[in-house]
Scaffold this motif. Structure first.
Motif, PDB file in Angstrom:
ATOM      1  N   HIS A   1       0.737  -1.159  -0.112  1.00 52.60           N
ATOM      2  CA  HIS A   1      -0.052  -0.166   0.041  1.00 52.60           C
ATOM      3  C   HIS A   1       0.897   1.251  -0.054  1.00 52.60           C
ATOM      4  O   HIS A   1       1.637   1.456   0.690  1.00 52.60           O
ATOM      5  CB  HIS A   1      -0.673  -0.265   1.301  1.00 52.60           C
ATOM      6  N   ILE A   2       0.528   2.397  -0.768  1.00 57.05           N
ATOM      7  CA  ILE A   2       1.314   3.503  -0.982  1.00 57.05           C
ATOM      8  C   ILE A   2       0.354   4.679  -0.627  1.00 57.05           C
ATOM      9  O   ILE A   2      -0.766   4.691  -1.293  1.00 57.05           O
ATOM     10  CB  ILE A   2       1.959   3.782  -2.397  1.00 57.05           C
ATOM     11  N   ASP A   3       0.505   5.196   0.448  1.00 60.99           N
ATOM     12  CA  ASP A   3      -0.237   6.381   0.919  1.00 60.99           C
ATOM     13  C   ASP A   3       0.187   7.731   0.624  1.00 60.99           C
ATOM     14  O   ASP A   3       1.255   7.924   1.133  1.00 60.99           O
ATOM     15  CB  ASP A   3      -0.823   5.997   2.374  1.00 60.99           C
TER      16      ASP A   3
ATOM     17  N   ALA B   1       0.625  15.795  -9.958  1.00 56.56           N
ATOM     18  CA  ALA B   1       0.138  16.101 -11.444  1.00 56.56           C
ATOM     19  C   ALA B   1       0.995  14.968 -11.965  1.00 56.56           C
ATOM     20  O   ALA B   1       0.428  14.476 -13.182  1.00 56.56           O
ATOM     21  CB  ALA B   1       0.550  17.466 -11.598  1.00 56.56           C
ATOM     22  N   GLU B   2       2.141  14.710 -11.910  1.00 55.29           N
ATOM     23  CA  GLU B   2       2.859  13.801 -12.487  1.00 55.29           C
ATOM     24  C   GLU B   2       3.552  12.766 -11.663  1.00 55.29           C
ATOM     25  O   GLU B   2       4.240  13.264 -10.759  1.00 55.29           O
ATOM     26  CB  GLU B   2       4.148  14.396 -13.435  1.00 55.29           C
ATOM     27  N   CYS B   3       3.431  11.553 -11.820  1.00 51.46           N
ATOM     28  CA  CYS B   3       3.940  10.471 -11.027  1.00 51.46           C
ATOM     29  C   CYS B   3       4.316   9.170 -11.535  1.00 51.46           C
ATOM     30  O   CYS B   3       3.571   8.619 -12.231  1.00 51.46           O
ATOM     31  CB  CYS B   3       3.117  10.403  -9.710  1.00 51.46           C
ATOM     32  N   LYS B   4       5.358   8.708 -11.167  1.00 53.23           N
ATOM     33  CA  LYS B   4       5.658   7.308 -11.786  1.00 53.23           C
ATOM     34  C   LYS B   4       6.045   6.524 -10.703  1.00 53.23           C
ATOM     35  O   LYS B   4       6.738   6.761  -9.591  1.00 53.23           O
ATOM     36  CB  LYS B   4       7.009   7.609 -12.796  1.00 53.23           C
TER      37      LYS B   4
ATOM     38  N   MET C   1      -1.820  11.412  -9.707  1.00 55.52           N
ATOM     39  CA  MET C   1      -1.723  10.990  -8.585  1.00 55.52           C
ATOM     40  C   MET C   1      -2.546  11.649  -7.480  1.00 55.52           C
ATOM     41  O   MET C   1      -1.972  12.683  -6.928  1.00 55.52           O
ATOM     42  CB  MET C   1      -0.555  10.376  -8.138  1.00 55.52           C
ATOM     43  N   ASN C   2      -3.791  11.248  -7.198  1.00 53.13           N
ATOM     44  CA  ASN C   2      -4.429  11.946  -6.331  1.00 53.13           C
ATOM     45  C   ASN C   2      -3.941  11.475  -4.792  1.00 53.13           C
ATOM     46  O   ASN C   2      -3.675  10.381  -4.504  1.00 53.13           O
ATOM     47  CB  ASN C   2      -5.979  11.805  -6.422  1.00 53.13           C
ATOM     48  N   ALA C   3      -4.117  12.302  -3.609  1.00 56.29           N
ATOM     49  CA  ALA C   3      -4.100  11.859  -2.344  1.00 56.29           C
ATOM     50  C   ALA C   3      -4.962  10.885  -1.898  1.00 56.29           C
ATOM     51  O   ALA C   3      -6.031  10.652  -2.416  1.00 56.29           O
ATOM     52  CB  ALA C   3      -4.356  13.299  -1.413  1.00 56.29           C
TER      53      ALA C   3
ATOM     54  N   GLN D   1       8.533   8.525  -8.167  1.00 57.74           N
ATOM     55  CA  GLN D   1       9.232   9.752  -8.776  1.00 57.74           C
ATOM     56  C   GLN D   1       7.934  10.660  -8.968  1.00 57.74           C
ATOM     57  O   GLN D   1       7.209  10.416  -9.822  1.00 57.74           O
ATOM     58  CB  GLN D   1       9.965   9.577 -10.049  1.00 57.74           C
ATOM     59  N   ALA D   2       8.243  11.858  -8.485  1.00 58.06           N
ATOM     60  CA  ALA D   2       7.228  12.748  -8.754  1.00 58.06           C
ATOM     61  C   ALA D   2       7.946  14.099  -9.136  1.00 58.06           C
ATOM     62  O   ALA D   2       8.321  14.850  -8.155  1.00 58.06           O
ATOM     63  CB  ALA D   2       6.053  13.168  -7.618  1.00 58.06           C
ATOM     64  N   LYS D   3       7.881  14.624 -10.522  1.00 56.02           N
ATOM     65  CA  LYS D   3       8.733  15.607 -10.759  1.00 56.02           C
ATOM     66  C   LYS D   3      10.248  15.656 -10.495  1.00 56.02           C
ATOM     67  O   LYS D   3      10.664  14.454 -10.906  1.00 56.02           O
ATOM     68  CB  LYS D   3       8.022  17.018 -10.422  1.00 56.02           C
ATOM     69  N   ASP D   4      10.711  16.236  -9.843  1.00 55.18           N
ATOM     70  CA  ASP D   4      12.160  16.092  -9.335  1.00 55.18           C
ATOM     71  C   ASP D   4      12.244  15.574  -8.038  1.00 55.18           C
ATOM     72  O   ASP D   4      13.313  15.607  -7.565  1.00 55.18           O
ATOM     73  CB  ASP D   4      12.768  17.669  -9.527  1.00 55.18           C
ATOM     74  N   GLN D   5      11.358  14.881  -7.682  1.00 60.11           N
ATOM     75  CA  GLN D   5      11.683  14.390  -6.400  1.00 60.11           C
ATOM     76  C   GLN D   5      11.332  12.886  -6.460  1.00 60.11           C
ATOM     77  O   GLN D   5      10.691  12.080  -7.122  1.00 60.11           O
ATOM     78  CB  GLN D   5      10.293  14.548  -5.392  1.00 60.11           C
ATOM     79  N   ILE D   6      12.351  12.124  -5.539  1.00 64.43           N
ATOM     80  CA  ILE D   6      12.526  10.858  -5.794  1.00 64.43           C
ATOM     81  C   ILE D   6      12.569   9.999  -4.474  1.00 64.43           C
ATOM     82  O   ILE D   6      13.368  10.704  -3.534  1.00 64.43           O
ATOM     83  CB  ILE D   6      13.980  10.332  -6.357  1.00 64.43           C
TER      84      ILE D   6
END
Length: 273
Positions: free
Chosen positions: A208-210, A216-219, A238-240, A260-265
């Motif tokens: 589960h990933i909470d 807006a962009e998520c991998k 990717m909604n909350a 990965q969400a934009k420049d965050q990993i």
């Protein structure tokens, strides 16, 4: 109830239980106290002793105490092998006796600042996770070369949570206390660890990933220990909320959840059992 559960899971993840690599490096202080009664079987009046820190995989971190003499420097063989005799930031001196300070036996305390040697006494704050305090001691003058009378270790978790432990010792060491007290701030290289929670760990059916906020962009990808991608998803939004990945069909072993969400990993280690 759900809020408290997520907070608990988040604490586990940040402390190193869910991370594949060391992202969090909490500053703080370990205080380790132990008592060594004067032994009677075998008996002794002098003592050589070393106390050092290792990580959970057995890698040497730092020596905190080392007492020996020219004629007794072959009685701490494990410490010698592990540390390569590195005594940076350690308390050192000759073989302990009844008239030295500290004395050969009795209560002793060391403190550790959560840093490695790194060539200087300042060092670098090490990754959060499982660590061990080791004690090696020898008090018999007749003991064979490259041997000791006793060696023992105590495990604790370095992380953002305060730890107080009173583990059981053995015949030669007792009244053990370990207190890890984190500082108010920590160093983190994981940008998403405050907004993404991955659980449970271990698991046999679902991961589960909470998401605590929307992206807006998520991998999202799931990679096995061989580096093979076994699941991948590239949602445009990717909604909350909670995202679940079915792993019931996967082979048992270690997997890595990469987000990965934009420049965050973020990268998490999960055991599928």
């Amino acid at each position: 109830m759900r809020k408290h559960l997520l907070l608990f899971i988040s604490m586990l993840i940040v402390s190193g239980f869910g991370l594949s690599e060391g992202y969090a490096q909490t500053n703080g202080t370990l205080t380790f106290t132990f008592n060594q009664p004067q032994p009677t079987s075998p008996s002794g009046t002098k003592n050589v002793i070393a106390v050092w820190i290792e990580d959970g995989s057995g890698t040497f971190i730092k020596t905190k105490m080392r007492y020996w003499g020219n004629g007794t420097n072959d009685h701490l063989p494990t410490w010698v092998t592990k540390s390569a005799q590195n005594v940076t930031d350690a308390t050192t001196g000759a073989t302990r006796t009844s008239s030295t300070n500290p004395t050969a036996f009795g209560s002793k305390t060391i403190t550790w600042d959560g840093k490695n040697v790194n060539g200087t006494s300042n060092g670098t704050t090490v990754t959060d996770g499982t660590y061990k305090v080791w004690i090696e001691s020898s008090w018999q003058t007749s003991v064979a070369s490259n041997t000791h009378n006793d060696i023992i270790s105590f495990t604790f978790t370095k992380g953002p949570s305060t730890v107080h432990l009173t583990p059981t010792g053995d015949t030669y060491f007792n009244t053990i206390t370990l207190d890890w007290v984190p500082a108010t701030t920590s160093v983190s290289e994981l940008n998403l660890n405050q907004s993404v929670i991955v659980y449970p760990n271990p698991t046999s059916d679902f991961i589960h990933i909470d998401f605590q906020q929307s992206y807006a962009e998520c991998k999202i990808s799931l990679v096995n220990s061989l580096g093979q991608t076994v699941y991948e998803e590239k949602p445009t939004q990717m909604n909350a909320g909670n995202k679940s990945i079915d792993v019931s069909h996967l082979a048992k072993g270690i997997y890595f959840v990469n987000i990965q969400a934009k420049d965050q990993i973020a990268k998490y280690k999960v055991m599928v059992k």
